[in-house]
Every structure is written in C-alpha cells, then in structure tokens.
Design a protein around this motif. Structure first.
Motif, short mmCIF file in Angstrom:
data_model
loop_
_atom_site.label_atom_id
_atom_site.label_comp_id
_atom_site.label_asym_id
_atom_site.label_seq_id
_atom_site.Cartn_x
_atom_site.Cartn_y
_atom_site.Cartn_z
N CYS B 92 23.00 17.86 31.08
CA CYS B 92 21.94 17.33 30.21
C CYS B 92 22.21 15.87 29.85
CB CYS B 92 21.83 18.17 28.94
SG CYS B 92 21.38 19.87 29.29
N GLU B 376 26.02 11.71 17.40
CA GLU B 376 24.71 12.29 17.14
C GLU B 376 23.92 12.45 18.45
OE1 GLU B 376 22.58 11.69 13.40
OE2 GLU B 376 21.07 10.69 14.61
N ALA B 379 25.37 15.40 20.25
CA ALA B 379 24.98 16.67 19.59
C ALA B 379 23.58 17.07 20.01
CB ALA B 379 25.06 16.50 18.07
N LYS B 380 22.68 16.11 20.04
CA LYS B 380 21.30 16.41 20.39
C LYS B 380 21.17 16.81 21.85
CE LYS B 380 18.89 13.64 16.95
NZ LYS B 380 18.18 12.39 16.69
N VAL B 381 21.89 16.13 22.72
CA VAL B 381 21.70 16.33 24.16
C VAL B 381 22.50 17.52 24.67
CG1 VAL B 381 22.00 15.27 26.42
CG2 VAL B 381 21.19 13.90 24.51
N GLU B 382 23.73 17.68 24.20
CA GLU B 382 24.59 18.74 24.73
C GLU B 382 24.71 19.95 23.78
OE1 GLU B 382 26.54 19.25 27.66
OE2 GLU B 382 25.17 17.78 28.51
N GLY B 383 24.14 19.81 22.58
CA GLY B 383 24.10 20.99 21.70
C GLY B 383 25.40 21.31 20.99
N ILE B 384 26.37 20.43 21.05
CA ILE B 384 27.63 20.66 20.34
C ILE B 384 27.82 19.54 19.33
CG2 ILE B 384 30.15 20.73 20.54
CD1 ILE B 384 29.78 21.87 23.36
N LEU B 385 28.09 19.90 18.08
CA LEU B 385 28.31 18.91 17.02
C LEU B 385 29.78 18.49 17.07
CD1 LEU B 385 26.60 17.90 14.40
CD2 LEU B 385 28.26 19.31 13.21
N TYR B 422 32.11 20.60 12.02
CA TYR B 422 31.48 21.37 10.94
C TYR B 422 32.02 21.01 9.56
CZ TYR B 422 30.26 24.23 14.98
OH TYR B 422 29.83 24.65 16.20
N MET B 425 30.71 17.02 7.75
CA MET B 425 29.30 16.70 7.54
C MET B 425 29.10 15.61 6.49
SD MET B 425 28.13 18.31 9.98
CE MET B 425 26.51 17.55 9.77
N TYR B 428 28.89 12.59 8.53
CA TYR B 428 27.57 12.52 9.16
C TYR B 428 26.51 12.11 8.14
CZ TYR B 428 28.75 14.47 13.78
OH TYR B 428 29.23 14.64 15.04
N HIS B 432 23.89 9.12 8.40
CA HIS B 432 22.43 9.27 8.30
C HIS B 432 21.86 8.37 7.21
CE1 HIS B 432 23.11 13.55 9.98
NE2 HIS B 432 22.95 12.68 10.94
#
Lengths: 458, 458
Positions: B92, B376, B379-385, B422, B425, B428, B432
């Motif tokens: 991805c 970020e 996380a969006k593209v590969e689904g892992i934070l 996790y 955050m 993160y 943001h």
C-alpha cells in the motif's frame, strides 16, 4: 484425530483466506423476525432503509436466503493488511491450569483499531464509497468501532464523522486521538451540531451523554446531509455477515489440522463478534452436520440474553431506529458504569436472539471483578493484555477448562479474543487498586424498564 | 530474482525460527573497544561485571569470538508466544508513493510490551532465573523496556523492580499500569528507596528525574540486595546478541523468496533494534559475501552518531557504570523533551559505534515534526500506528523510496518497525494541534558537554 503437532499459532496463507462471507440466516429454518417500521409496525422496506444505510448494505441486511456473499477484491486486499488473524493454541494457559482441555483462541486484536470491528468497518466504508457517497456518520462509546471506521474511511478517502459519548470523549482522549490520526472528525455527544443534540442539551445541561443519544445524532447528521449515510458496528445482520470472516478463518485453520472444537465461547454485547465467530460452526449445526456447544457471555450488569425478554424493541435509546425482535432489557435501560463499554447494550442481534430462543446457543453472565481476575491471569500466562470485553470469554473458557480438569474430559475449547486492552488501563488500575465494584440490576429495576417496551402485535 | 508473488506478510513456520542468536562481533576484524573500569581505566573483568549482571550474560557481553549462541529451549518457547514477527511487504505504501522501490518492514510491535524489547527481556530474565536469583532491577524511561521486563519476569516468576523516570511515571500512568498488571513493582525515580535517590532529592527537591538517575538507583538496588542483579534494555553487546533474532528471522524470510534488500534502515537510540535487525546482513558484509547500505536514524535533538565524538564515556549520567568507547554527546547531555523517549540516549552501542567508525554504517538525523508526518502518513496507508521511535526509520524509508521514484531505481528497502504508539497518543495530540516543536542543539551546547568526557589514555 490430531495428525501432527499443532503450532502455537496457526496463520493461514493468503490463498486460504475466505473469498466469501457466510450468511448464517440462509441455513436457519425459522428466520429472525424482520425489522419493523417504528410507526407503522410493518416490515421495513429496502427503500426506507436506504435513506439511512448504503444500498448494498440494505440488500445484505434483508437477505435471509443467500448463503454466501463474495468479498469484493478491494476488501480482501485491505483484509490482507491485518489478516489472517492467528488461531492460537493456548499451550501456556493449559499448562498453568493443568487441564486436559485443549484451548484455542482466535485473536482479533493485532490491528491498530485493537479489535475485530475493522472487519465490518472496511466493508461498510467500501459500499459507501462504491455508492459514490462523500462520507459516513456513526457513534462510538468505548471507541473501538469509531477507531475502526476512521481507519477504513481514511484508507478509502471517505469523510468520517464520529459522535463519541461525551464521558468517553473526556475519559479516553487517546482513543479520540487515534481517530484524529486517521482524519476522522470526532464530536462529543450530545452536541450543538444536531437538533436532537440541542434538545437534549437544553433539557439536560451538563449531561455526559449516552450511546442512545449519540446514535440519534449520527442518524440525524447522515439523513440531513447529502452524500452521507449512517453506519453501525454491531447488532445488524450485515455486521454479522462481515464478521463471519473470523469464524471462517478459524474453521479453515482447524480443518487443516483435523481439529473440531467441542465448545465455542464468545462475549456478547450487540453480537458482532460472537455471531462472526460461530457462523460456519452454527451453519454445520443447523444443517445437522456437526454439533457444538456455543456459549454467549455477557456482563451481569447488562444481561440482555440471560435476564431480558424476547420482544420487539427499539435499537436505540432515542427511539428513532427501526424495531428489532431481540432479547432486550428495554431501550431506555442504562447499564451501570462497568468497564466493558462494548458490551453495554440493552439488546442483542436478532439472529443471535432467535438462535438463543431456539436453544441452539447457551448464555451466561459474569461479574466484572471475576472478568478482570481472568484478564490479568491471561495476560500473565499468554502474554496478551486483553480488552475487558474479550475477558468475558476468557473467564468462561477458564471455567470450562477447570471443569475439564475435574471431570478428566479432554474437550477442545475455542474462544474469541476480540481485542486488546491498551486503552482500558484505567479499568485495570481500578482493579489493581481494589476499587472495582460489581453491579447486578435487581428484578424490580429490570421489570420497570420492561414496562416501556413498545406494544407490537405478533 | 523473485520466483513467486511475495505475500503481504511473511510469517515463518515454527521450524524455520532461529535456534541460535548471532554474535556480530565474531565477524568483525577490528573488535569494539572493551568496557573499562571507571576508576582504574583497565578492561572490566568478568568477576567485576558479575557483581552487577548475571554470570551467563557477562560471558555473552565479553565474548567477541563465538559467532552463535544457542537459544535455550525455554526462551524459544516464550518466543513462540509472540514470534515470529511478520516481515511485511508495504504494497500500500509503495502504491501511494508511486515508487518503483520495494519496501519491507519487520514489525516487532505485535506483543503486549509493544516493541522488540521483549526479545532481550526474556533472555535476561531467563539467565537470572537460571542463576537462582530472586529478581532483577532496571530503569525505564518511555516504559517499553520496563513493560517487556515485567512480562518476562511474570512468566518466569521472578521479582521485577522498575525505577521509572518520575516525569514518565506521572505522564504515562497507563504504561505503569501495564507493568503492574504483570506484577512489577514500579517506583518513580528519584525515590527515597536508595541512597543515591535520597541524595538527589535532597539536592534537587521536586526534580522530575532522569534516565541517568534511574539507572543509578536500579544499580544500587541490585548490588545492595541479595539475590538481585541489574538488567539493561539496550546499548550492551548481550542485548544486541538477543535482538539478532529480528534480523535472523527477516533474513530467513527474504531467503525463502530469493529477495535481497539493498538498503536497511533502523532507528538508533542505544542501538538494540538496529543492531539486531542488521546482524546477519552485516555479517555477510563483514565476510565480503554481500553488500548492503545500512542507515541509522536518530533524532536531530539527540544526535550521538551524527554529531557526537567517538570516545570513552560513562554509560550513565550518574557515572557509576563502566566506561564504553562509543559515539557520545557526553554522559551529562540532557536531550530536549522530544517524544521518542527510547531514542533519548547520549551514547550508542559500542559495536554499532565501531561499525560506524569503520564506515560500514551510515547515519542521519531527523526532526520530530518530520517524523510525526511520516508516522501519520504510514498509519493511514499501512494501518499500523507506529511508535515515535520507529517512525524515525519510516521517515528515511519514505525518503529513500521517493528518491527511487526520482531516479527510477527499483531498490529493495527494509526497515525496522520496532513498535506501536498506543501509549504515545499525547505526542500525536501535540502534533495534531500543531504544538510540536523541533529542537536542535547548537554547536556551542554540544561543545560544552564534550568538555566533561572522562580522560582516558588510548
């Protein structure tokens, strides 16, 4: 008959992963009762549902006869990013319990949303995208569903609007932050963004919100905005359909090693995990090809199957959604502040309710302190920190394994480990500090809620 | 030469998992410089180290010649609970970047400790148990190492005493709670439990602590209690040895599919992840069997490789530990409050330092805002934070893949994804909210710290 040593973890190869979801209802002789229009009490038509839900999802929702729905290639590609989930043989747990039982769990927590919710989130987002929508709205309580949907929408470049119960929004800022990482717009509910939110805030200033209110806001937001639909993470038939990927993978993994579970255990809130886990096994049971003992585990504080009634009720507290025939405590039942947010639902999937009504599923309820004892024990022995929801299943799996030790039976137990507890450490802290309490509603309380059930002629 | 389609995720079978750790130093012609006694400046003897560390770990620490150490069966059994970790083909990410590069990452975050730290924690706990000890002490900053050690000790029924830097203890109560779940005793440092802690509190009332102080407390606690030893989660040779399991698994997985990476990228704090990831590849490079470009990525705020000096220095701020020859910023260097706690270390593994000194490794540094942009995006593209630490490697992997797009080169890139975010955050959230800042120490600042390096005759 075990022909070779079972690995600790069975991962399917990509070519062994399911290519179609299994629709359990196709094999039920007595189908679940249909959704009813809350005003006319007539079965909901596809056209009515399509105002709120995506078209293809409505078709899945209403189809009681098609046994398999092909999983679109785009969804299968997404599944490959975090699936297959491992089927784990709990060797360490067995040894520690000194039980002859063989314990397996299907672990759905190895993805950033932290639970099985992603299996349906990507499907629902996919159909929304396919329909050319701009975005979807939803509500979230504990936050697992909201996170999963945010991830799915980010992947498909869909707008995602989440109404998060205000007390969760404030108590779980990190869950909210994960959703923001995935670009979701997260609003504490009740909010001033919707008419229903404004009304509630006017009537109850300072309220910390409820799931029912958040649902109502999410539905209003969807129907009052062009290019939006509402999506839901549990209860519905479509969700159980998507979640069948859990059970299908588990069954394929078992079949590879010629293993057949005797007992299948899952936690049950709205029913998405349990319904998905048992799907192909229940199919065999319904067709008379095999038998399995299936146990739904719910919190003693929110005992819809074990102490509810089988009746038509609203799916939401705001009473704007269709009526569903299910085991329910009454749509205005407010569960106590237990720590398994994903299981705090007054009702239950209509499919699971019907199966329970027919005696094909057992149900039991457990207190949260017992649940956290099992959770901590499991974390230490198996090395995975479980979500409070999942730990309901762990509790009963351990109890059954101990029973096997007493009776000397070598039963094979499968349970669903739906997710991880990284965002639930406040609950663990309360448990460690011995500040956790058990809540069991009295008969009088339950009777009072039952009085408010809608009157539907059967 | 790719003979078949590479799956999204390659999981080794149990029988393909490494049976021995690989000791990179055995293949180095010019060995890393030995640890020195801080008072005599003579090489540390095994007997001296054995007062602080377990005997077998001391033997591993000092052995520059044995290429392989068999992994004891008990440790291999524990590894099976959470390993093999997947080698993921980032299809991805490649598609999104529209790059001809082939990107892989070895994902070490799928365990409750959330990082690769567990690989060495179980080994160190195992040898402590084997020696008949009651328990171990350690320090933790970000909390990943403390969590991993707590899990390992719980599994082996060893007492685990963690000194957690006070500001982390207060800012990351959930990490602390995970450690408590695993039965560890967690004390905010500085504390009144040790002499050094009392002294520091007297001199600096209200201090929020530092890693250096926590190390000193943990060492004091170990040497002043019968049946205890001190353990450390990075920097040491023994840790790199245990972490070689990462690289060995990755290499086996690549070999199965006849893939050879061109570039290998890892974040570098103390060096445990990078040293483990590159081990078998660097072995080939040292033996002249293959060549790889290897890139260490560090925070611009704590640039030990890129802006430090190669000299003997204390491993801890308290100056009680042996001297190690390494790239260092000075043991009293206090990194700015960046959010990659695991990379806030003034020095670097002596093995990696020597390899860098010989020009066998490159190093680069990145600003944390660029790191979180990459995090970020990933996380969006590969689904892992991803964890902030891991995201340093992601940043450079993306940059290299973009460079391939520009040049049209089809390079194969491997990077280490050490863990999940996790428990990060809050960082993160700052990102943001655009409240995150970059810190780059000035030349003057670095020069001031350099003045305090111990004088060691070479």
């Amino acid at each position: 008959m075990i022909t070779e040593k079972i690995p600790y973890k069975i991962y399917l190869n990509e070519n062994e992963m399911p290519k179609a979801w299994y629709n359990l209802r196709a094999d039920m002789k007595q189908k679940p009762a249909p959704l009813l229009n809350p005003e006319t009490h007539q079965p909901m038509q596809a056209s009515e549902l399509a105002e709120v839900f995506c078209k293809e999802l409505v078709a899945q929702e209403l189809d009681d006869n098609t046994p398999f729905f092909e999983i679109p290639q785009d969804i299968r590609n997404f599944y490959k990013m975090y699936r297959p989930s491992p089927l784990v043989r709990a060797y360490c747990l067995e040894e520690k319990l000194d039980t002859p039982a063989k314990i397996y769990y299907k672990f759905e927590g190895n993805n950033t949303s932290g639970s099985h919710k992603l299996n349906s989130a990507i499907a629902q987002a996919y159909y929304a995208k396919k329909q050319g929508l701009k975005g979807v709205t939803t509500e979230t309580g504990a936050g697992q569903w909201g996170t999963a949907l945010a991830m799915a929408c980010s992947y498909l470049d869909l707008d995602c609007k989440v109404f998060m119960v205000k007390c969760s929004y404030e108590q779980k800022p990190f869950r909210r932050e994960v959703m923001r990482t995935y670009g979701a717009c997260v609003t504490p509910s009740p909010s001033m963004e919707t008419t229903v939110g404004q009304k509630i805030l006017a009537a109850h200033p300072g309220t910390s919100g409820s799931l029912g209110c958040a649902i109502s806001e999410a539905v209003e937001k969807a129907v009052s905005n062009d290019g939006y639909r509402y999506v839901l993470g549990s209860v519905l038939n479509q969700v159980l359909l998507h979640q069948s990927v859990i059970g299908l993978e588990a069954k394929t993994a078992f079949d590879k090693y010629h293993v057949k579970p005797d007992i299948i255990i899952g936690c049950a809130g709205g029913g998405s995990n349990l319904g998905g886990l048992i799907a192909p096994f229940m199919g065999e049971k319904l067709r008379g090809e095999a038998d399995y003992r299936i146990i739904a585990v719910e919190p003693a504080s929110c005992p819809s199957l074990t102490r509810g009634v089988y009746a038509y009720d609203f799916c939401d507290t705001g009473m704007v959604c269709p009526l569903s025939k299910m085991y329910t405590l009454g749509s205005d039942f407010i569960p106590s502040a237990n720590h398994a947010g994903g299981l705090r639902y007054h009702g239950m999937s209509s499919t699971l309710s019907e199966l329970y009504h027919q005696g094909l599923i057992e149900a039991t309820s457990v207190n949260q302190t017992e649940v956290f004892e099992a959770a901590e024990y499991f974390a230490k022995v198996e090395g995975i920190l479980p979500a409070p929801e999942s730990s309901h299943a762990i509790r009963i799996a351990i109890d059954e394994a101990v029973r096997c030790k007493e009776s000397g039976e070598e039963k094979t137990i499968l349970f669903g480990l739906t997710g991880t507890g990284y965002f639930d450490m406040k609950a663990y802290e309360k448990f460690h500090d011995k500040e956790m309490e058990d809540y069991i509603p009295t008969e009088e309380e339950l009777a009072a809620y039952r009085k408010n059930l809608p009157k539907v002629e059967s």
